[in-house]
Design a protein around this motif. Structure first.
Motif, PDB file in Angstrom:
ATOM      1  N   GLY A  54       0.697  -1.154   0.029  1.00 35.45           N
ATOM      2  CA  GLY A  54       0.109  -0.068  -0.136  1.00 35.45           C
ATOM      3  C   GLY A  54       0.636   1.418  -0.044  1.00 35.45           C
ATOM      4  O   GLY A  54       0.493   2.183  -0.776  1.00 35.45           O
ATOM      5  N   LEU A  55       1.962   1.277   0.652  1.00 39.70           N
ATOM      6  CA  LEU A  55       2.920   2.273   0.807  1.00 39.70           C
ATOM      7  C   LEU A  55       3.407   2.710  -0.497  1.00 39.70           C
ATOM      8  O   LEU A  55       3.591   3.564  -1.013  1.00 39.70           O
ATOM      9  N   GLU A  56       4.021   1.455  -1.179  1.00 42.00           N
ATOM     10  CA  GLU A  56       4.821   1.576  -2.417  1.00 42.00           C
ATOM     11  C   GLU A  56       3.671   2.168  -3.513  1.00 42.00           C
ATOM     12  O   GLU A  56       4.056   2.891  -4.139  1.00 42.00           O
ATOM     13  N   GLU A  57       2.572   1.780  -3.683  1.00 39.75           N
ATOM     14  CA  GLU A  57       1.600   2.087  -4.666  1.00 39.75           C
ATOM     15  C   GLU A  57       1.448   3.462  -4.500  1.00 39.75           C
ATOM     16  O   GLU A  57       1.262   4.365  -5.267  1.00 39.75           O
ATOM     17  N   GLU A  58       1.147   4.025  -3.179  1.00 41.81           N
ATOM     18  CA  GLU A  58       0.806   5.711  -3.071  1.00 41.81           C
ATOM     19  C   GLU A  58       2.363   6.495  -3.209  1.00 41.81           C
ATOM     20  O   GLU A  58       2.000   7.487  -4.164  1.00 41.81           O
ATOM     21  N   MET A  60      -0.158  12.328   1.243  1.00 42.32           N
ATOM     22  CA  MET A  60       0.085  11.133   1.582  1.00 42.32           C
ATOM     23  C   MET A  60      -0.735  10.164   2.457  1.00 42.32           C
ATOM     24  O   MET A  60      -0.493  10.199   3.482  1.00 42.32           O
ATOM     25  N   THR A  61      -1.934  10.159   1.984  1.00 38.02           N
ATOM     26  CA  THR A  61      -3.151   9.629   2.911  1.00 38.02           C
ATOM     27  C   THR A  61      -2.832   8.398   3.640  1.00 38.02           C
ATOM     28  O   THR A  61      -2.710   8.189   4.778  1.00 38.02           O
ATOM     29  N   PHE A  62      -2.391   7.464   2.887  1.00 30.95           N
ATOM     30  CA  PHE A  62      -2.219   6.133   3.395  1.00 30.95           C
ATOM     31  C   PHE A  62      -0.975   6.097   4.206  1.00 30.95           C
ATOM     32  O   PHE A  62      -0.793   5.446   5.342  1.00 30.95           O
ATOM     33  N   THR A  63       0.023   6.988   3.938  1.00 30.65           N
ATOM     34  CA  THR A  63       1.173   6.973   4.776  1.00 30.65           C
ATOM     35  C   THR A  63       0.928   7.756   5.976  1.00 30.65           C
ATOM     36  O   THR A  63       1.426   7.105   7.154  1.00 30.65           O
ATOM     37  N   PHE A  64      -0.177   8.559   6.174  1.00 29.27           N
ATOM     38  CA  PHE A  64      -0.357   9.271   7.540  1.00 29.27           C
ATOM     39  C   PHE A  64      -1.271   8.028   8.282  1.00 29.27           C
ATOM     40  O   PHE A  64      -1.220   7.837   9.552  1.00 29.27           O
ATOM     41  N   PHE A 122      11.076   9.945   5.133  1.00 29.82           N
ATOM     42  CA  PHE A 122      11.771   8.774   5.040  1.00 29.82           C
ATOM     43  C   PHE A 122      11.167   7.466   4.559  1.00 29.82           C
ATOM     44  O   PHE A 122      11.949   6.884   3.688  1.00 29.82           O
ATOM     45  N   LEU A 123       9.911   7.316   4.848  1.00 24.82           N
ATOM     46  CA  LEU A 123       9.056   6.232   4.182  1.00 24.82           C
ATOM     47  C   LEU A 123       9.340   6.522   2.432  1.00 24.82           C
ATOM     48  O   LEU A 123       9.207   5.540   1.897  1.00 24.82           O
ATOM     49  N   HIS A 124       8.871   7.795   2.196  1.00 26.28           N
ATOM     50  CA  HIS A 124       8.974   8.097   0.583  1.00 26.28           C
ATOM     51  C   HIS A 124      10.060   7.636   0.025  1.00 26.28           C
ATOM     52  O   HIS A 124      10.138   6.684  -0.966  1.00 26.28           O
ATOM     53  N   CYS A 125      11.273   8.133   0.618  1.00 23.29           N
ATOM     54  CA  CYS A 125      12.579   7.687  -0.091  1.00 23.29           C
ATOM     55  C   CYS A 125      12.872   6.049   0.153  1.00 23.29           C
ATOM     56  O   CYS A 125      13.439   5.536  -0.686  1.00 23.29           O
ATOM     57  N   LEU A 126      12.658   5.590   1.422  1.00 26.76           N
ATOM     58  CA  LEU A 126      12.750   4.268   1.731  1.00 26.76           C
ATOM     59  C   LEU A 126      12.105   3.415   0.538  1.00 26.76           C
ATOM     60  O   LEU A 126      12.720   2.383  -0.035  1.00 26.76           O
ATOM     61  N   VAL A 127      10.837   3.408   0.397  1.00 25.05           N
ATOM     62  CA  VAL A 127      10.085   2.473  -0.400  1.00 25.05           C
ATOM     63  C   VAL A 127      10.212   2.699  -1.938  1.00 25.05           C
ATOM     64  O   VAL A 127      10.024   1.982  -2.766  1.00 25.05           O
ATOM     65  N   THR A 128      10.710   3.922  -2.418  1.00 24.21           N
ATOM     66  CA  THR A 128      10.602   4.266  -3.869  1.00 24.21           C
ATOM     67  C   THR A 128      11.992   4.034  -4.212  1.00 24.21           C
ATOM     68  O   THR A 128      12.305   3.760  -5.489  1.00 24.21           O
TER      69      THR A 128
END
Length: 487
Positions: A304-308, A331-335, A432-438
């Motif tokens: 779900g995070l990767e898709e967002e 970043m709805t799902f991230t929040f 951090f999550l954005h950079c990590l999963v992409t």
């Protein structure tokens, strides 16, 4: 004969004292519970360790025995523990009227007697506005690109290592970023290791308050003393050579100190800096470490995070451009994942207030001067509120407002003392999550077990291997354990 009389009198006095300890004077009906042993109370039981994400055994056992509101005694103080959402909400809403923020004397020694958590009324509001100057939305918009650059550069550095201990590594990353914004501190250029003092401080923060050389609490006090000395030296240097334009929070503080009729003192400013440095990196690094552990254990959440985040990149004109404020707010799902992470992590095991006068609630009396401990884990892990509360489920937050506190969610506090650094924490975690999963993949190597005493710890760390997605995953070397690749 007189010896027997003295002995009998002594026994009567002790018996009376113990009775009064266990049955304090009050008007009305006290919540049920036990005051424990004289002087010690139930302090040892409160600090006993456990290794689950569930409600702490100290709290859970007493909830089952006494109900959602009960009394105890911790570190020599009578305490009413609230696991009742309605009472918690009432306490937060009555801040400054019926209740005020309170910490044990040991916490005051650690954080400073002029720390923002111990101040009230106008002074607290004044300091809160000062902090918003640093962590408010307008400042965070300007800080967003710097956060992203720092995160990406750090992840790249980690990718050249065989293994990274996430808690320690994320703490260093966040501390360096925060210290730079606060006091212009650059760990690469400084001869003094400021964070080293905070590490010693943290290890004894939630420990039995015994100030004897060799104990964790003693090391904690020594860590604070050294850190405060460094902060004081830096502030005095800045005051001696003020700069024309503000480049960090210290510049803003110096301006406030120089204003005619200012209520800010150097001691208050230093305690504020100390608390901000601690709060900004320790809690966020714990939350990030928990988040990555949850992603390892829950592939659907990772998907779900990767898709967002991949969708965010696809919508850009330039895929290599940085995160914008508009993208961050989308970043709805991230929040939702962040909210779920802090709900389950319960980094803050208790929030303390003091009753300013006698209070009656649901038939119970809270005497004036008594401490009240709001217990977030008992609410966050209540199956009547959260279905299957020990599972990680970001989708449970669909359509739920998470920007503030509520009766059922208080990971960032509540009322007028709702954490002013909440948005800064979310910015760091989301970026951090954005950079990590992409851009990266990771493999858990070892560790990841938790320990609560009652604060959250990773006693064996959480070691992972990080690598950029366009490179091959190296073997984990001598480290044995989990081999699942998360990408």
């Amino acid at each position: 004969m007189w010896c027997l009389c003295v002995a009998a009198l002594l026994i009567i006095c002790i018996t009376h004292w113990v009775y009064r300890w266990r049955n304090p004077r009050f008007n009305g009906k006290l919540p049920p519970g036990s005051m424990g042993l004289p002087l010690l109370g139930e302090t040892l039981q409160f600090f006993s360790s456990n290794t689950t994400h569930d409600i702490p055994p100290f709290i859970k056992l007493r909830m089952e025995k006494y109900g959602p509101i009960f009394r105890t005694n911790l570190v020599g103080r009578p305490v009413v523990v609230s696991t009742d959402p309605s009472l918690n909400h009432f306490i937060f809403q009555q801040e400054g009227q019926l209740f005020q923020s309170w910490y044990p004397d040991t916490f005051t020694e650690i954080f400073g007697r002029q720390n923002v958590g111990s101040l009230h009324g106008f002074m607290y509001k004044y300091l809160k506005n000062m902090v918003l100057h640093l962590f408010g939305p307008e400042s965070l918009k300007k800080m967003l690109s710097e956060v992203e650059q720092t995160v990406f550069a750090t992840l790249q550095q980690w990718s050249f290592r065989e293994s990274v201990e996430l808690k320690e590594a994320t703490a260093k990353m966040i501390f360096d970023l925060t210290a730079k914004k606060l006091i212009g501190y650059d760990s690469a250029k400084s001869s003094e290791n400021l964070r080293e003092n905070f590490v010693a401080f943290i290890q004894g923060l939630i420990s039995f308050p015994l100030d004897i050389p060799g104990t964790a609490y003693h090391k904690c006090l020594q860590g604070r003393k050294k850190a405060m000395k460094m902060l004081k030296n830096k502030l005095q240097e800045r005051r001696a050579r003020p700069r024309e334009q503000q480049s960090d929070f210290f510049d803003y503080v110096v301006e406030e100190l120089q204003k005619e009729g200012t209520i800010l003192t150097e001691d208050i400013a230093l305690d504020l800096m100390f608390v901000l440095l601690f709060a900004s990196f320790e809690t966020t690094s714990l939350a990030l470490t928990c988040a990555i552990k949850f992603l390892v254990d829950n592939p659907l959440v990772l998907k779900g995070l990767e898709e967002e985040h991949e969708a965010i990149i696809k919508q850009r004109e330039d895929p290599n451009s940085g995160v914008t404020w508009k993208e961050y707010k989308s970043m709805t799902f991230t929040f939702q994942f962040i909210s779920e992470t802090v709900r389950l992590a319960n980094i803050v095991p208790g929030i303390f207030r003091k009753a300013l006068r006698e209070i009656n609630f649901k038939g119970y009396t809270i005497p004036a001067g008594w401490t009240v401990m709001v217990c977030p884990p008992a609410v966050h892990l209540n199956p009547a509120i959260y279905k299957d509360p020990l599972s990680i489920n970001p989708w449970r937050w669909d359509g739920v407002e998470t920007n503030g506190a509520s009766k059922n969610f208080m990971a960032f506090g509540g009322g007028m003392r709702f954490c002013v650094g909440t948005e800064f924490t979310k910015v760091q975690m989301a970026v951090f999550l954005h950079c990590l999963v992409t851009k990266f993949r990771w493999r858990p190597i070892k560790g990841g077990n938790i320990l609560r005493t009652p604060g959250l710890q990773f006693p064996d760390g959480f070691h992972v291997q990080i690598i950029e997605k366009d490179q091959k995953m190296q073997k984990p070397g001598r480290c044995k354990g989990m081999n699942m690749v998360v990408s």
